[in-house]
Every structure is written in C-alpha cells, then in structure tokens.
Design a protein around this motif. Structure first.
Motif, PDB file in Angstrom:
ATOM      1  N   ASN A 143       0.793  -1.230   0.000  1.00 19.41           N
ATOM      2  CA  ASN A 143       0.000   0.000   0.000  1.00 19.41           C
ATOM      3  C   ASN A 143       0.826   1.281   0.000  1.00 19.41           C
ATOM      4  O   ASN A 143       0.471   2.261   0.634  1.00 19.41           O
ATOM      5  CB  ASN A 143      -0.984   0.009   1.173  1.00 19.41           C
ATOM      6  N   TYR A 158       2.498   4.381  -2.390  1.00  7.92           N
ATOM      7  CA  TYR A 158       2.185   5.070  -3.636  1.00  7.92           C
ATOM      8  C   TYR A 158       3.488   5.466  -4.320  1.00  7.92           C
ATOM      9  O   TYR A 158       4.352   6.097  -3.720  1.00  7.92           O
ATOM     10  CB  TYR A 158       1.343   6.321  -3.360  1.00  7.92           C
ATOM     11  N   GLU A 163       1.649   9.165   2.173  1.00  3.74           N
ATOM     12  CA  GLU A 163       0.201   9.369   2.091  1.00  3.74           C
ATOM     13  C   GLU A 163      -0.181  10.813   2.399  1.00  3.74           C
ATOM     14  O   GLU A 163      -1.105  11.362   1.806  1.00  3.74           O
ATOM     15  CB  GLU A 163      -0.493   8.418   3.070  1.00  3.74           C
ATOM     16  N   LYS A 164       0.556  11.461   3.298  1.00  2.90           N
ATOM     17  CA  LYS A 164       0.236  12.842   3.666  1.00  2.90           C
ATOM     18  C   LYS A 164       0.539  13.813   2.527  1.00  2.90           C
ATOM     19  O   LYS A 164      -0.126  14.841   2.402  1.00  2.90           O
ATOM     20  CB  LYS A 164       1.026  13.256   4.912  1.00  2.90           C
ATOM     21  N   GLY A 188      -8.868  -0.293   0.092  1.00  2.00           N
ATOM     22  CA  GLY A 188      -8.941   1.015   0.726  1.00  2.00           C
ATOM     23  C   GLY A 188      -7.857   1.960   0.243  1.00  2.00           C
ATOM     24  O   GLY A 188      -8.085   3.163   0.111  1.00  2.00           O
ATOM     25  N   ALA A 189      -6.665   1.439  -0.029  1.00  2.00           N
ATOM     26  CA  ALA A 189      -5.567   2.282  -0.508  1.00  2.00           C
ATOM     27  C   ALA A 189      -5.868   2.819  -1.904  1.00  2.00           C
ATOM     28  O   ALA A 189      -5.592   3.983  -2.200  1.00  2.00           O
ATOM     29  CB  ALA A 189      -4.262   1.488  -0.515  1.00  2.00           C
ATOM     30  N   VAL A 237      -8.948   3.189  -3.214  1.00  2.00           N
ATOM     31  CA  VAL A 237     -10.073   4.118  -3.094  1.00  2.00           C
ATOM     32  C   VAL A 237      -9.601   5.454  -2.526  1.00  2.00           C
ATOM     33  O   VAL A 237     -10.047   6.511  -2.966  1.00  2.00           O
ATOM     34  CB  VAL A 237     -11.196   3.503  -2.232  1.00  2.00           C
ATOM     35  N   LYS A 238      -8.675   5.416  -1.570  1.00  2.00           N
ATOM     36  CA  LYS A 238      -8.129   6.664  -1.014  1.00  2.00           C
ATOM     37  C   LYS A 238      -7.427   7.460  -2.102  1.00  2.00           C
ATOM     38  O   LYS A 238      -7.580   8.681  -2.183  1.00  2.00           O
ATOM     39  CB  LYS A 238      -7.166   6.373   0.127  1.00  2.00           C
ATOM     40  N   LEU A 239      -6.665   6.785  -2.959  1.00  2.00           N
ATOM     41  CA  LEU A 239      -5.990   7.455  -4.069  1.00  2.00           C
ATOM     42  C   LEU A 239      -7.011   8.064  -5.028  1.00  2.00           C
ATOM     43  O   LEU A 239      -6.860   9.204  -5.474  1.00  2.00           O
ATOM     44  CB  LEU A 239      -5.079   6.468  -4.801  1.00  2.00           C
ATOM     45  N   ASP A 291     -10.137   8.999  -4.333  1.00  2.00           N
ATOM     46  CA  ASP A 291     -10.793  10.130  -3.678  1.00  2.00           C
ATOM     47  C   ASP A 291      -9.888  11.353  -3.651  1.00  2.00           C
ATOM     48  O   ASP A 291     -10.333  12.476  -3.895  1.00  2.00           O
ATOM     49  CB  ASP A 291     -11.197   9.757  -2.251  1.00  2.00           C
ATOM     50  N   THR A 292      -8.614  11.136  -3.361  1.00  2.00           N
ATOM     51  CA  THR A 292      -7.664  12.243  -3.331  1.00  2.00           C
ATOM     52  C   THR A 292      -7.536  12.862  -4.716  1.00  2.00           C
ATOM     53  O   THR A 292      -7.484  14.090  -4.853  1.00  2.00           O
ATOM     54  CB  THR A 292      -6.289  11.751  -2.830  1.00  2.00           C
ATOM     55  N   ASN A 329     -10.563  14.969  -5.427  1.00  2.00           N
ATOM     56  CA  ASN A 329     -10.535  16.208  -4.645  1.00  2.00           C
ATOM     57  C   ASN A 329      -9.520  17.213  -5.181  1.00  2.00           C
ATOM     58  O   ASN A 329      -9.657  18.407  -4.931  1.00  2.00           O
ATOM     59  CB  ASN A 329     -10.256  15.913  -3.176  1.00  2.00           C
TER      60      ASN A 329
END
Length: 128
Positions: A66, A68, A77-78, A106-107, A109-111, A113-114, A117
């Motif tokens: 997980n 990037y 991630e931050k 989840g990793a 999907v987080k990417l 969503d980011t 955004n």
C-alpha cells in the motif's frame, strides 16, 4: 357438535408483512442514493500520424504493501494530495492507477478520492 370447515385463506397476515417490507424499503431507499464512479471509455481511433505523441497521463502505482509510487519515487500518504495537484498541472490527461493485485482496496479508493478532490476527473485503473 359438528365442526365447520374453513375453505378460505386469510391473507391479512401476508398483507401486514408486505406493508412492513414496503415501509422498510421506503425508509432505506433514500440512504442508498450514492454517487457512483463515472468511468470514461476511451475511444480507439487509428493513428494517421506516426509521430509519437506526448504522454499526458499521470501514472501512480499502488504496491502490495500500500505504498504510492509516482515517477519511481515513493510518495507518503500525507503528501499525496499536493503531489497529485502539482503533477496534474503538468500532465492534464488524467490519472492511471496501477494497483498490485495484493494491495488493499482502501488504498486504491483513497488514491481515487484524493485525485477527485484535487480536480482530476479522468481516472483509469489497471492491475499490475
């Protein structure tokens, strides 16, 4: 004393069950209205020009643990949002996510969503 035979089926309990199910569905239905993913299917057009075109797609890899990876550099991630925003200015053709088969959902999907955004609208996913 002779007993009367009962020849009709009482549908009142069945009607009660259907009304309860209808009420439950009416309460739950508004909660199910979630925005889905808008996936764009690429148009495959034959090239008439043999000159290579500039790759305007930003590629992000999600490893099996997980992490990037953008341009062979690990991005924490931050710092993912700021890096995606900076890179998307240079390469405005969209985002290609290359996810490892063992990476967490989840990793990815987080990417996604980011990326949404930060203003990236065209997102594609492939498994590596």
């Amino acid at each position: 004393m002779k007993r009367q035979t009962f020849n009709e089926i009482n549908i009142t309990p069945l009607t009660d069950i259907f009304l309860v199910l209808l009420i439950i569905m009416m309460v739950i239905a508004p909660m199910l209205d979630q925005q889905g993913l808008n996936l764009a299917i690429p148009d495959y057009v034959e090239k008439t020009d043999d000159t290579p075109k500039e790759n305007k797609i930003l590629t992000v890899s999600v490893t099996d643990d997980n992490r990037y990876i953008i341009d062979d550099v690990e991005v924490p991630e931050k710092a993912l949002a700021s890096t995606l925003k900076e890179k998307s200015r240079e390469l405005n053709g969209g985002l290609m996510i290359e996810a490892d088969g063992n990476s967490d959902h989840g990793a990815v999907v987080k990417l996604m969503d980011t990326a949404r955004n930060t203003g990236i609208n065209s997102i594609s996913i492939t498994e590596i």
